[in-house]
Design an enzyme around this catalytic site. Structure first.
Site, mmCIF file in Angstrom:
data_model
loop_
_atom_site.group_PDB
_atom_site.id
_atom_site.type_symbol
_atom_site.label_atom_id
_atom_site.label_comp_id
_atom_site.label_asym_id
_atom_site.label_seq_id
_atom_site.Cartn_x
_atom_site.Cartn_y
_atom_site.Cartn_z
ATOM 1 N N ASN A 285 0.687 -1.106 -0.084
ATOM 2 C CA ASN A 285 0.093 -0.119 -0.127
ATOM 3 C C ASN A 285 0.847 1.146 0.048
ATOM 4 O O ASN A 285 0.351 2.440 -0.472
ATOM 5 C CB ASN A 285 -1.185 -0.002 1.081
ATOM 6 C CG ASN A 285 -0.215 -0.403 2.358
ATOM 7 O OD1 ASN A 285 0.141 -1.453 2.494
ATOM 8 N ND2 ASN A 285 -0.282 0.309 3.499
ATOM 9 N N SER B 11 -10.849 -5.882 0.541
ATOM 10 C CA SER B 11 -11.658 -4.783 0.968
ATOM 11 C C SER B 11 -12.351 -3.635 0.027
ATOM 12 O O SER B 11 -11.698 -3.344 -1.044
ATOM 13 C CB SER B 11 -10.577 -3.586 1.723
ATOM 14 O OG SER B 11 -11.270 -2.625 2.337
ATOM 15 N N THR C 164 -24.944 -10.366 11.513
ATOM 16 C CA THR C 164 -26.088 -10.266 10.645
ATOM 17 C C THR C 164 -25.410 -9.478 9.400
ATOM 18 O O THR C 164 -24.505 -8.521 9.526
ATOM 19 C CB THR C 164 -27.307 -9.170 11.145
ATOM 20 O OG1 THR C 164 -27.774 -9.967 12.208
ATOM 21 C CG2 THR C 164 -28.177 -9.057 10.069
ATOM 22 N N HIS D 233 -13.731 -0.802 0.067
ATOM 23 C CA HIS D 233 -13.562 0.680 -0.284
ATOM 24 C C HIS D 233 -12.238 1.117 -0.933
ATOM 25 O O HIS D 233 -12.019 1.915 -1.128
ATOM 26 C CB HIS D 233 -13.449 1.395 1.341
ATOM 27 C CG HIS D 233 -12.234 1.125 2.169
ATOM 28 N ND1 HIS D 233 -11.391 2.074 2.194
ATOM 29 C CD2 HIS D 233 -12.016 0.310 2.920
ATOM 30 C CE1 HIS D 233 -10.465 1.800 3.042
ATOM 31 N NE2 HIS D 233 -10.956 0.566 3.756
ATOM 32 N N GLN E 258 -4.770 -4.242 -2.089
ATOM 33 C CA GLN E 258 -4.332 -3.382 -3.155
ATOM 34 C C GLN E 258 -3.777 -3.734 -4.541
ATOM 35 O O GLN E 258 -3.554 -3.090 -5.480
ATOM 36 C CB GLN E 258 -2.812 -2.701 -2.562
ATOM 37 C CG GLN E 258 -3.038 -1.892 -1.162
ATOM 38 C CD GLN E 258 -3.843 -0.591 -1.448
ATOM 39 O OE1 GLN E 258 -4.042 -0.010 -2.499
ATOM 40 N NE2 GLN E 258 -4.038 0.047 -0.237
ATOM 41 N N CYS F 56 1.008 7.308 10.991
ATOM 42 C CA CYS F 56 0.524 7.857 12.473
ATOM 43 C C CYS F 56 -0.175 7.051 13.492
ATOM 44 O O CYS F 56 -1.195 6.553 13.159
ATOM 45 C CB CYS F 56 -0.546 8.990 12.070
ATOM 46 S SG CYS F 56 0.086 10.270 10.922
HETATM 47 N N1 PLP Z 1 -4.315 -4.322 4.139
HETATM 48 C C1 PLP Z 1 -3.909 -3.221 2.991
HETATM 49 C C2 PLP Z 1 -2.812 -3.694 2.260
HETATM 50 C C3 PLP Z 1 -4.231 -2.114 3.189
HETATM 51 O O1 PLP Z 1 -3.900 -1.214 2.432
HETATM 52 C C4 PLP Z 1 -5.710 -1.774 3.942
HETATM 53 C C5 PLP Z 1 -6.172 -0.527 4.158
HETATM 54 O O2 PLP Z 1 -5.485 0.455 3.862
HETATM 55 C C6 PLP Z 1 -6.124 -2.787 4.792
HETATM 56 C C7 PLP Z 1 -5.410 -4.159 4.732
HETATM 57 C C8 PLP Z 1 -7.247 -2.631 5.736
HETATM 58 O O3 PLP Z 1 -8.237 -2.702 4.981
HETATM 59 P P1 PLP Z 1 -9.660 -2.276 5.770
HETATM 60 O O4 PLP Z 1 -9.789 -0.595 5.843
HETATM 61 O O5 PLP Z 1 -10.805 -2.740 4.871
HETATM 62 O O6 PLP Z 1 -9.864 -2.833 7.099
#
Ligand code: PLP
Length: 503
Positions: free
Chosen positions: A154, A202, A240, A204, A182, A327
């Protein structure tokens, strides 16, 4: 010539804007489907159909059977399954090889396993974050039963050779767990062909809603649930189902761009890197070139520049980027990813991550480079004084004409005690910030050094001029000046609950 101010989102790896079709799908699920998917009557069956369709859509995108997908509250929860899965490993083989550049959502569960007696060995990435099969060969030992290796990082965008690494693990009878958060939407993911046992996703990060994710478990791979309760998800994850989020996840999956559509983005990223190198030849690149990294992500180190201040200045110009430092609540720690790649703490604190999305345009690129030209020339940065913990004096703090503002991102959470006489304002509390208009100087503090520069630059945009910020935040002051901290403590007027977290 400087162009008109634009808003340019260069932080798509943090999250992605929710797309229109996702919003529509979610609104439809929220308004039209009120029943619990576990109930037997007609409305319940319709709700269950939404969950089922989302599962089939995600499974189809990954080329796996629907029953291998378990929906979760996000990738963090999905990654935490490494703990329940590791608990199924045979007693003599409780050793895990992992990538030290993993997201904290994977590293922290691994640390818990270590505390529980599992052996952990970190692979050694090269200076661009790459880890090859030869590294697995070097680290191999007979007790290893699990390899944990993300598909894309990431912070740097580095892609890993999941196919080769998982084959090497399999050949030795070990399981392979990959965080693919990612990678989804950036490269084609044929999970069956890649040969992984577990993978996480994920919503989002692909223009879906926050708070939803998935875990893939290969048929026949050992599994134990992490969240227990009701029998949802075939008894593998209780709770749920979040119907509207799953409807949104499915809509986002359907919009995943084809690899051909990402080549324009890669060209724009390369043009940015070229432009930046021209502006600042000392720039160091931490992302691998070409197809070895995500099309829109680049990590750059700008020696001599503090990323907290770059972040504040870029934000002032409408540009969102991420710092190469995590952070954490405790202290301003340099990014573990960059440290694992061999960067020094100082280099990590001079590092920015830019992650462009599909909407990034040539106009955005020109604006971005114009702003970098101004920021790197350094004239603007003199507009806000930076006060290092070592230069803070009691005389300064108790100046009669000084207004001290302590910026809190989450005022409901504990943090260090603000300096005596501070006004505590939440970062997102616009009306409170609009009330900051004193005749005298304003000194801004925050926890770890990121939020104060951001607010200082936005106060400057509102016309305030005599502004200074505390570098490295109050945790930096507490660690760097324990003498001063102790003396101030007696005079503090912060609320008692603000005083607890130890760095
Ligand atoms: N793994 C990676 C490589 C991510 O970039 C992120 C989110 O920044 C996560 C896991 C965590 O995902 P979530 O926000 O869905 O918990």
């Amino acid at each position: 010539m400087f162009r008109l101010r634009r808003n340019v989102n260069c932080d798509h790896n943090a999250t992605t804007p929710v797309s229109r079709s996702v919003r529509l799908a979610m609104a439809k699920a929220l308004t039209g489907f009120q029943a619990n998917p576990s109930t037997p009557y007609r409305e319940g069956r319709q709700a269950a159909f939404i969950v089922d369709r989302a599962r089939r859509d995600l499974a189809a995108a990954l080329n796996v059977a629907p029953e291998t997908i378990i929906f979760t509250s996000g990738a963090t929860e999905a990654n935490n399954h490494v703990r329940s899965i590791a608990a199924t490993l045979p007693p003599g083989r409780r050793h895990i090889i992992y990538n030290p550049m993993e997201h904290p959502a994977m590293l922290e569960p691994l640390r818990m396993l270590e505390r529980d007696g599992f052996g952990l060995t970190a692979a050694r990435p090269d200076h661009l974050g790459r880890i090859g099969v030869s590294e697995l060969d070097r680290l191999w030992r007979p007790e290893v039963a699990l390899v944990v290796m993300m598909a894309a990082n990431n912070e740097t965008g580095t892609f890993y050779d999941v196919r080769g690494l998982s084959a090497a693990a399999r050949a030795r009878g070990a399981l392979f767990f990959s965080d693919m958060v990612q990678a989804l939407g950036k490269i084609p993911l044929d999970l069956a062909g890649l040969g992984v046992d577990y993978a996480t996703f994920s919503a989002h990060k692909i223009s879906g809603p926050k708070g939803t994710g998935a875990l893939y478990v290969r048929k026949g791979a050992p599994f134990a649930p992490l969240v227990v309760g009701g029998g949802q998800e075939g008894g593998r994850r209780a709770g749920t189902e979040s119907l509207h989020n799953l409807a949104g996840f499915a809509a986002a999956v359907k919009e995943i761009p084809s690899p051909a559509r990402t080549s324009g983005l890669r060209r724009l990223k390369e043009a940015f890197v070229e432009g930046l190198l021209e502006l600042h030849p000392g720039t160091q690149l931490n992302s691998p070139p070409g197809r070895e990294s995500q099309p829109g992500t680049v990590s750059v180190t700008l020696p001599g520049f503090d990323n907290a201040f770059l972040l504040g200045q870029l934000d002032y110009h409408g540009i969102s980027v991420a710092a190469g430092s995590a952070c954490r609540t405790g202290a301003n720690e340099p990014s573990h990813v960059l440290l694992a790649m061999g960067l020094s703490a100082e280099q990590a604190r001079s590092t920015l991550r830019l992650s462009f999305g599909p909407d990034f345009s040539k106009k955005d690129l020109r604006y971005l480079l114009d702003v970098f030209r101004i920021v790197l020339a350094g004239q603007e940065s003199r507009a806000i004084d930076v006060i290092l913990p070592g230069s803070v004096t009691e005389d300064f703090i108790f100046r009669k004409d000084l207004t001290i503002v302590h910026v809190k991102r989450f005022p409901g959470l504990k943090g260090p005690r603000p300096l005596p006489g501070s006004r505590v304002i939440a970062l997102g509390d616009k009306p409170a910030w609009e009330g900051v208009n004193p005749p005298g100087p304003v000194f801004l503090t925050c926890e770890v050094g990121y939020d104060a520069p951001i607010m200082a630059w936005s106060l400057r945009r509102r016309g305030l001029r005599d502004l200074s910020v505390l570098a490295l935040g109050l945790w930096g002051l507490k660690l760097g000046r324990p003498d001063l901290w102790r003396r101030l403590d007696g005079q503090g007027r912060g609320t008692p609950e603000d005083d607890s977290n130890e760095p």
